[in-house]
Design an enzyme around this catalytic site. Structure first.
Site, PDB file in Angstrom:
ATOM      1  N   HIS A   1       6.790   4.914  -1.541  1.00 10.16           N
ATOM      2  CA  HIS A   1       7.846   4.978  -0.526  1.00 10.16           C
ATOM      3  C   HIS A   1       8.730   3.725  -0.539  1.00 10.16           C
ATOM      4  O   HIS A   1       9.709   3.660   0.208  1.00 10.16           O
ATOM      5  CB  HIS A   1       7.229   5.135   0.867  1.00 10.16           C
ATOM      6  CG  HIS A   1       6.499   6.432   1.045  1.00 10.16           C
ATOM      7  ND1 HIS A   1       7.147   7.622   1.272  1.00 10.16           N
ATOM      8  CD2 HIS A   1       5.180   6.727   1.001  1.00 10.16           C
ATOM      9  CE1 HIS A   1       6.254   8.595   1.368  1.00 10.16           C
ATOM     10  NE2 HIS A   1       5.051   8.077   1.208  1.00 10.16           N
TER      11      HIS A   1
ATOM     12  N   LYS B   1      -1.699   7.320   6.785  1.00 10.60           N
ATOM     13  CA  LYS B   1      -1.942   6.803   5.443  1.00 10.60           C
ATOM     14  C   LYS B   1      -1.235   5.463   5.329  1.00 10.60           C
ATOM     15  O   LYS B   1      -0.143   5.292   5.871  1.00 10.60           O
ATOM     16  CB  LYS B   1      -1.411   7.766   4.377  1.00 10.60           C
ATOM     17  CG  LYS B   1      -2.136   9.096   4.320  1.00 10.60           C
ATOM     18  CD  LYS B   1      -1.584   9.958   3.196  1.00 10.60           C
ATOM     19  CE  LYS B   1      -2.266  11.315   3.159  1.00 10.60           C
ATOM     20  NZ  LYS B   1      -1.706  12.169   2.081  1.00 10.60           N
TER      21      LYS B   1
ATOM     22  N   HIS C   1       2.390   3.652   1.110  1.00  5.86           N
ATOM     23  CA  HIS C   1       2.216   3.704  -0.341  1.00  5.86           C
ATOM     24  C   HIS C   1       3.439   3.111  -1.035  1.00  5.86           C
ATOM     25  O   HIS C   1       4.563   3.227  -0.546  1.00  5.86           O
ATOM     26  CB  HIS C   1       2.013   5.164  -0.772  1.00  5.86           C
ATOM     27  CG  HIS C   1       1.516   5.313  -2.174  1.00  5.86           C
ATOM     28  ND1 HIS C   1       2.340   5.249  -3.270  1.00  5.86           N
ATOM     29  CD2 HIS C   1       0.267   5.515  -2.658  1.00  5.86           C
ATOM     30  CE1 HIS C   1       1.628   5.409  -4.369  1.00  5.86           C
ATOM     31  NE2 HIS C   1       0.363   5.579  -4.017  1.00  5.86           N
TER      32      HIS C   1
END
Length: 610
Positions: free
Chosen positions: A144, A138, A141
């Site tokens: 984080h 992923k 984001h």
């Protein structure tokens, strides 16, 4: 430290109070500049010396403060002694204050404040800090981001204090989501897209397979079977998973480089898929593992069936869970590092999870569970670019760079900068970090681009500008003046205020090391920058007599050095610009002297063409 003044005061107090000087050190503090009285550089809190007793009324403590002050004597260090509200105040000999502070800052360099008596006797520890921890396959984001910059700050501070720090990035690289992703890639994936833009393509595949699984039970079942194959070590499934992991880490390392963050170890949940089975066996051997009607395995931490204290550690199909793998990881790290402290930096939503993990470790017989600590933080809301909602960190970094570059482009001389992209990103990152670190970490806050880049006030842009301007002073005048200085030339109120503020740096570092809150350092650096701005206007170097110019240059060099030390601890790279590059000063002066916020925004945020 505080340049040894605190210890000198403690030595005199110890003779009067018949207490070891070490017992008095933390009761003596430098007076904050905002509360500064002319007579006080340091103050002793009388409350902290007295035993907690409800019979102690305010007047009694005040009387005791006066009695104590009467027993003390001025000497070569302390020039005046007085009392305040429940305090005994000490004024330091002005010439000694000036000489000692400036010499200490210059001699200690990056260690200024860290050699303080506040940290004396501090045992050197082995500390594991787990932070960032994005999910493999992923894109990184923005959720984080806080874990990354907060964990980096904690690791920086602990390392600066002399501890051995191991920085671990514990990747979310295992679990049912890989069952979905593996199945999704087999259905919708393209190898060419995976190689050209891996994380974007995997994100698209993941979104698509989730929609399909919600509508089609066969897809959900296939995902479950794929993850079971992973758990059992199926070669084909593991090969595809390994490809996703390798490509993801390559992308993450590139983003971390932009943030100025590094790790000693890239670990992950996958490392513990086998060891998690050992954990389950250990729980079972101790009679702690309970099977439910659904076939899952749980641990009852309450011992009486309290639903809120039930932690699931195994699915009905025998596969492991996040908690199981965290237990295995903690045990493995103790075996590997024999740590004194292990710190997990995650959002506050995981508070209960870590409480349960630490409690399970304890009932499994691991006393060192008490050395594990969770540092929680709040959520950032409303982080958007001009294109809409932001999902990924790289979008935010690109937005920062773009906005700063647009601002710089509005100033003709900006093109003289050798690397405007790097300059824009570093200043923008400072703005982002300072906005994040200004408040309590546990508090949720609403992100605002306007606040990040506001023309006036306490921002990372202001810190970078102050550092660059002071560095420019050294570049311009340093060769002629930085040999020696006359302390008598630094007795103006502006000079004394800076010196008094420099005294407090060790206390600020000590406070942050106790509660892991970077806001103490942020507040300190912003105040130092404001004091420097005032002094820069009034304490001229150019056209001043050499003796005066040299003394002032030493003062500004000390400010710049401490400013750089604090910024680096926060994870900010201080910007330096040669005096032959006046464009930086012109650029930031434009920001900081804009007559209104709207005028500033017009410079920083030009409207897109129609």
């Amino acid at each position: 430290m505080a340049c040894g003044f605190r210890r000198a005061i403690a030595s005199q107090l110890s003779r009067v109070l018949n207490l070891p000087p070490e017992n008095l050190i933390t009761s003596i503090s430098a007076v904050p500049i905002s509360q500064k009285e002319e007579v006080a550089d340091f103050q002793l809190s009388v409350d902290s010396l007295l035993e907690k007793d409800n019979d102690h009324s305010r007047p009694d403590i005040q009387v005791q403060a006066k009695r104590l002050a009467e027993k003390l004597r001025c000497d070569t260090v302390v020039s005046e002694i007085s009392t305040g509200q429940r305090t005994v105040n000490f004024k330091i000999n002005r010439e000694l204050l000036t000489k000692t502070v400036l010499q200490q800052v210059i001699e200690d360099g990056s260690k200024y404040g860290l050699k303080s008596e506040l940290f004396s006797g501090l045992p050197q520890k082995k500390i594991v800090v787990e932070f960032s921890s994005p999910n493999v396959a992923k894109k990184f984001h923005v959720g984080h981001l806080r874990s990354t910059i907060i964990g980096n700050f904690i690791a920086n501070l602990k390392e600066a204090l002399g501890h051995q720090v191991i920085r671990i990035n514990y990747l979310g690289d295992w679990g049912m989501q890989f069952g979905l992703l593996g199945t999704g890639f087999q259905l919708f994936g393209y190898e060419e897209k995976l190689q050209s833009n891996p994380l974007q393509h995997l994100f698209e595949v993941y979104v698509q397979v989730n929609k399909e699984a919600a509508d089609d039970k066969s897809v959900a079942k296939a995902a479950q079977e794929f993850f079971q194959r992973l758990e059992l070590g199926d070669v084909q499934a593991l090969s595809l998973w390994q490809k996703f992991r390798d490509l993801s880490i390559e992308e993450y390392i590139r983003v971390y480089k932009r943030l100025g963050v590094y790790f000693d170890e890239y670990s992950g949940e996958s490392f513990y898929r086998e060891k998690s089975q050992e954990v389950l066996k250990l729980l079972e051997s101790k009679g702690l593992l309970l099977k439910t009607i659904k076939g899952t395995a749980v641990v009852d931490l309450s011992g009486n069936g309290d639903p809120s204290s039930i932690c699931t550690v195994m699915r009905s199909d025998g596969t492991s869970l996040y908690a199981t793998r965290d237990l295995a990881a903690a045990i493995d790290r103790m075996d590997k590092y024999n740590f004194d402290t292990m710190i997990y930096v995650t959002d506050k939503g995981q508070k209960k999870h870590f409480q349960q993990v630490f409690q399970m470790l304890k009932i499994m017989g691991y006393d060192w569970a008490e050395r594990c600590q969770h540092v929680p933080f709040g959520v950032v809301q409303g982080m958007k670019t001009r294109r809409g909602d932001v999902t990924f960190l790289e979008d935010v970094l690109n937005e920062i760079q773009l906005r700063m570059l647009q601002n710089m482009a509005s100033i003709k001389t900006t093109k003289e900068l050798k690397n405007p992209q790097e300059t824009a990103e570093r200043v923008g990152l400072a703005a982002l970090i300072i906005q994040d670190f200004k408040g309590l970490l546990l508090t949720d806050y609403k992100f605002s681009w306007d606040r990040v880049f506001q023309s006036r006030g306490d921002t990372g842009v202001f810190l970078q500008y102050t550092h660059a301007r002071l560095h420019s002073l050294e570049e311009t005048f340093g060769c002629g003046y930085l040999n020696d200085f006359n302390t008598a030339c630094l007795q103006e109120p502006q000079s004394v205020s800076i010196l008094q503020h420099l005294l407090r740096f060790d206390e600020v570092l000590y406070k942050s090391s106790q509660d892991f809150q970077p806001r103490h350092i942020v507040s300190y650096l912003l105040t130092l920058s404001h004091l420097a701005a005032v002094a820069h206007k009034t304490l001229q170097i150019k056209d001043s007599p050499p003796e005066v110019a040299g003394a002032r240059l030493h003062l500004f060099k000390a400010v710049r050095s401490v400013l750089a030390n604090g910024m680096k601890l926060l994870g900010i790279t201080p910007m330096e610009f040669r005096s032959c590059c006046p464009d930086w000063s012109a650029m930031v002066r434009c920001w900081l002297t804009a007559t209104s916020i709207s005028q500033f925004q017009a410079i920083l945020l030009p409207q897109p063409p129609e």
